[in-house]
Design an enzyme around this catalytic site. Structure first.
Site, PDB file in Angstrom:
ATOM      1  N   ASP A 193      49.333  93.091  29.418  1.00  0.00           N
ATOM      2  CA  ASP A 193      49.839  92.953  30.778  1.00  0.00           C
ATOM      3  C   ASP A 193      48.973  91.972  31.572  1.00  0.00           C
ATOM      4  OD1 ASP A 193      51.811  94.453  32.640  1.00  0.00           O
ATOM      5  OD2 ASP A 193      49.928  94.470  33.788  1.00  0.00           O
TER       6      ASP A 193
ATOM      7  N   GLU B 297      51.608  88.563  28.344  1.00  0.00           N
ATOM      8  CA  GLU B 297      52.591  88.629  29.436  1.00  0.00           C
ATOM      9  C   GLU B 297      52.038  87.861  30.632  1.00  0.00           C
ATOM     10  OE1 GLU B 297      52.471  91.008  32.410  1.00  0.00           O
ATOM     11  OE2 GLU B 297      54.603  91.218  32.868  1.00  0.00           O
TER      12      GLU B 297
END
Lengths: 658, 658
Positions: free
Chosen positions: B388, B417
């Site tokens: 993330d 990401e």
């Protein structure tokens, strides 16, 4: 655990900023870019960090004496930054980038947004005060006191902040002060890159090549340096900057070539000056028929009086009679029968030439001797060297030699005569040759010229490869010039002199339009001066001397023509017509050239000029004056009519005036 | 003079060969290129020397255990050479080039020409004998004896050479023997470059993202890992390879967000799984409502039974309730009031998230702890990690962390990401992320798709940036999908799955065509699963499940779809239709895709296929079978008619059969 033991991941772990894709840069910094004294170096790089913090970045420049100066880099867009510095001294300069995270600017940007949104910023002001105190610790004592005062004011902020405190926090004065003391402890530095700075002459020069032995006023007589000196007003009147002489050393006798490259020389044949060395001496000696070293000094001095630099030839090869062949046979390749290996390109044999063996076990003494040759001529006052066939000697040799010479003579200029494969030519340029002969002589059609010049002036080549355009040389009489005659000579002159800031001609063969080939389809001259003395009728009525003088005058008077990388081609609707322009960076000088490449027929066409490149508005009217004829025209917009008759002058060199 | 003192110019002075422009190469070798097990690495370089001597060159390859193998390089043209090696083991491989001057081949070439010209070659044969003797000194004893015998024969050559001796000198046997013992004392070596070799799964994978807490069969109930396991047959039946779960850790309570991102949570609100940490634990703990670590192990095992790899989420941030906030406040930014700094994007505040301070003075202990988090999950058997927001943590951290993990787990896969600026995305890929999210979700028009895919598959990006295409994520419901509904979902599925070998969907929202936005014009879902449990009607008649299964089956059965760099776009005369093909290197498998980008109207057009890319002759007839419908057509040549109705299936995935 040992307290405060340095972590092996330091210092890399603390460096949040990345510097990538630094330009200009040649082969990952292995080679310097090139500039001349007074140039600017524009540096670009991708600079970014994780997250969204503001960054600071600086361009650092070390001059050859190691003196550091620094300017800020500026963000252009998309994480690309830009900065520039000027190079004022000859020699090797260095540059690199440093970049760091800038918490103060990040904080200030956030504060401004919070204030605008009407949020409470009491704690933010205290955070700012911490940053200001930290800067104070890096500041001069006067500035430190001021920063401490400001920090105290922001820290003292009561719960509800006052407008005055916010105004102080966002003030330009504070920004300037904080910018002066950035926290660069964890700055990232790029690798150092180099700039090789040459004399201004390296950017722009017009060369004239001439055989001194053909300079005699009397027919059939060997010309001398003194005759050569008599010829200088003629050369200077055409506006040349450099006079280049083929080798001036004693010429070998063994296997000497006769006229027209005859394998057997007659008793009166003078031989090729590139067959260097005889019992009279080698590379540091002068052919007695040309004169003495003192005569050479006189010639050098007279050249200077006429505004000419003198260039000599460096041809590292020997005739069988060269003193090295007997004093240092170990510098040559030995054959199993004890003889020295002559030059070969099987099945061809060149028995009049002994190549030096740069890779022999005794290479070191040979290299040192060859260096002493260049130093000898530099010691006589020569600063420009045309180097014969450098591509047949090791790259490592040239890199070493050129660096050695430039250490003592940073104003030395070397022209590489490497008519070979492109990557070899380009490598020699990277290694330190100032100029390079090119494929120009064989680029004759419009599309060929556009493609070649686009490669030379818009790719990374522009950073290290300085083209030198020669329409002819003593070895090269192209088929185009053989067939096209005088109109082609005129067109090729204008192309060479205006497409390339450095160009040269081999004269008087050029201005007298000598186009007789020894064998049709080959490039050798009939009665080539390489093998015999020629008398030239300099007063011939068809001489291109006046045109050459005009062209060189245009080059001298128009700074736009004194650079390579400012070239733009413009469409024109006739395949025989080529159009291009050059302008100075500030658009104060603009030159537009149109050349008819057809030697036989008048050609006409309509231009589609790229007006922004010429600093012109659509539909604007402007005047163009032909620097070759003084004819003046009123033009409008992009589309204008041009007509050129090859039997008059096949080119316009227009000065464009808005 | 000291005899035989090594010259400081050694060894560089003796290395005549230059190696330049070695490709592939990322940032001057600073980063490895990427491959998967079984791939070939094609290496190209400019290799040349001064003069005209023949050269030899070899490509050297070290596997991760340091085992060296070597293959010859071959000259392609214009001084460009080529060679290749295969990578068979996971981990870091190295490669470099060596090149040297080859006097034997030079000699042999010259000898052949002289013989052809009828010249006397007696001395040449003796020179060759010297070269053969020198090779003998480098040879094995058996070969040395043979070489010595041959050398003696050539040396013994009488003045007039015999045909037999020439035949020996030019024989293939001699060439092979001499090639085995080149003189590489003065060989030039390029710098070593690296290849990071990943598992085959890194080249091609279909991901399915799913919130485990929404997997309960009973309405309104919190789903568990056991419910999740019940869902596996459904996921596997669609043909996915990877099941990716959002964070499975305890969720914070302080400032928990309510449904639809409400700043105030109700008592039953479950919060965002990305607000990691509570009194129940942190990054190494499991949210008790999902189950236990044992349940997690069960799920992992059941995934394997269904041919699925399980991917977990690595989100290095904390809720205010995370144990770190009390045990290690020094890992966070402190505010002057003693509180911990929450996430901000002024004027926005995210008080439910505490960012970790990677640049604090205590960074080293923090980094080590975060590494232990990844090692913990790897220790449980997880090999795929979706990371993330890596772009908000330092690059140096990721480079270190990924290297540390891959040292122990060379089969680990990390998906970055980083929805951020391109240079930041690309840097993360260089640092070691296996896959990267992309801008695909926002590339919807034909020209946008062509430009983006051309950048990804034809520039140096293909060497290190592996795109992962997601039409939707829990955060991204594009306006195109909101407006286009089911036809757009179908088109985007086919585009993602066939343009990119790695792709994923966030389900069941995707297959059930969930396109209701919280606020029209924004990308957040209405009733987003990020903040609440959703029940999904998997048996809905309009589900895209059958289509997804067909698409994934096509991907599994067609190796052409399992790569990125084999993509070719084909012109088609309708701006809403996009056509492209992929084929295997040997052309044994060829797939042609046509997609209608218009969600409203039937579109038709004529292709202008690039037939050579499809291995087809002009005017050849061939069959294309649609892998989505099994419809089969006979086509001919480049021009064929296509018609696609978005309300049926807006795409063809044709298998092309010659």
């Amino acid at each position: 655990m040992v307290p405060d033991a340095p972590d092996p991941r330091e210092p890399q772990a603390r460096r949040r900023v990345v510097i990538e894709r630094v330009e200009p840069q040649i082969d990952c910094g292995r080679f310097p870019i090139k500039r001349v004294v007074g140039d600017w170096v524009l540096v670009k790089a991708d600079i970014f960090a994780d997250g969204h913090d503001s960054l600071g970045a600086a361009l650092q420049h070390w001059d050859p004496a190691g003196q550091l100066s620094e300017v800020p880099m500026e963000l252009v867009n998309n994480d690309r930054w830009m900065g520039r510095f000027q190079v004022q001294q000859l020699g090797r300069h260095k540059y690199r980038l440093e970049a760091w995270v800038d918490p103060f600017t990040t904080w200030r940007r956030g504060l401004a947004k919070k204030v605008e949104a009407g949020q409470d910023v009491a704690i933010d002001l205290k955070i700012g005060a911490q940053l200001i105190r930290q800067a104070g610790a890096r500041a001069s004592s006067a500035d430190a006191a001021l920063l401490a005062r400001w920090a105290a004011r922001l820290e003292g902020s009561p719960g509800g902040e006052s407008e005055a405190l916010i105004a102080l926090a966002l003030s330009d004065r504070l920004v300037q002060m904080m910018d002066a003391y950035p926290d660069r402890r964890f700055a990232t530095a790029s690798d150092k890159l180099e700039v090789a700075v040459d004399p201004a002459r390296a950017r722009c020069s017009a060369w004239y090549e001439m055989f001194p032995r053909s300079c005699s006023a009397g027919p059939g007589k060997q010309g001398t340096f003194r005759d050569c000196a008599e010829r200088l007003p003629y050369v200077a009147s055409m506006g040349f900057d450099v006079l280049y002489l083929p080798p001036i050393h004693p010429i070998g006798v063994t296997d000497r070539k006769g006229r027209n490259n005859n394998p057997v020389a007659g008793p009166d044949d003078v031989g090729s000056p590139w067959a260097i060395g005889s019992r009279l001496g080698g590379h540091k000696d002068i052919e007695p028929q040309l004169g003495t070293l003192e005569d050479f000094h006189d010639l050098l001095g007279k050249c200077r009086e006429h505004g000419l630099d003198l260039a000599v030839d460096i041809a590292f090869q020997c005739s069988p009679d060269h003193p090295y062949a007997t004093s240092h046979p170990e510098w040559f390749q030995q054959r199993p029968d004890g003889s020295i290996q002559y030059a070969e390109n099987p099945p061809k044999k060149y028995q009049d030439i002994y190549p030096l063996n740069f890779a022999s076990d005794r290479w070191a003494a040979l290299w040192d001797e060859l260096k002493s040759v260049v130093l000898f001529w530099a010691g006589q006052g020569v600063r420009i060297f045309r180097v014969d066939n450098p591509h047949t000697k090791p790259f490592a040799f040239w890199e070493w030699l050129l660096a050695e010479i430039k250490r003592d003579y940073p104003d030395a200029i070397f022209l590489s005569e490497a008519f070979t494969r492109p990557k070899v030519m380009y490598r020699l340029a990277k290694l330190g040759f100032t100029h390079s002969y090119t494929y120009f002589a064989w680029r004759s059609r419009k599309q060929e010229l556009i493609e070649y010049l686009t490669e030379l002036t818009t790719t990374e080549l522009r950073e290290f490869f300085r083209p030198h355009f020669w329409p002819n040389t003593p070895d090269i009489l192209t088929q185009e010039m053989q067939a096209g005659g005088r109109p082609t000579f005129m067109a090729r002159l204008v192309l060479a002199a205006t497409l390339s800031a450095n160009y040269g001609i081999y004269g008087p063969a050029f201005e007298l339009c000598e186009n007789r080939a020894l064998v049709p389809g080959k490039e050798e001259y009939l009665d080539a001066e390489k093998y015999q003395i020629r008398q030239w009728n300099l007063a011939a009525p068809n001489s291109l001397k006046p045109l050459i003088a005009r062209v060189n005058q245009a080059r001298r008077e128009h700074p736009a023509l004194q650079k390579d990388e400012n070239l733009t081609f413009h469409p024109i609707d006739n395949e025989y017509l080529i159009a291009y322009s050059k302008s100075t960076e500030d658009s104060s000088d603009m030159v537009l050239v149109v050349v008819n490449l057809d030697p036989s027929w008048k050609q006409s066409g309509w231009t589609s000029l790229s007006l922004p490149e010429l600093g012109l508005q659509p539909e604007q009217t402007y005047r163009v004056r032909d620097l070759l004829t003084d004819a003046e025209y009123q033009w409008q917009g992009a589309r204008n009519y041009v007509e050129l008759d090859p039997h008059l002058i096949p080119a316009h060199i227009f000065h464009v005036r808005r």
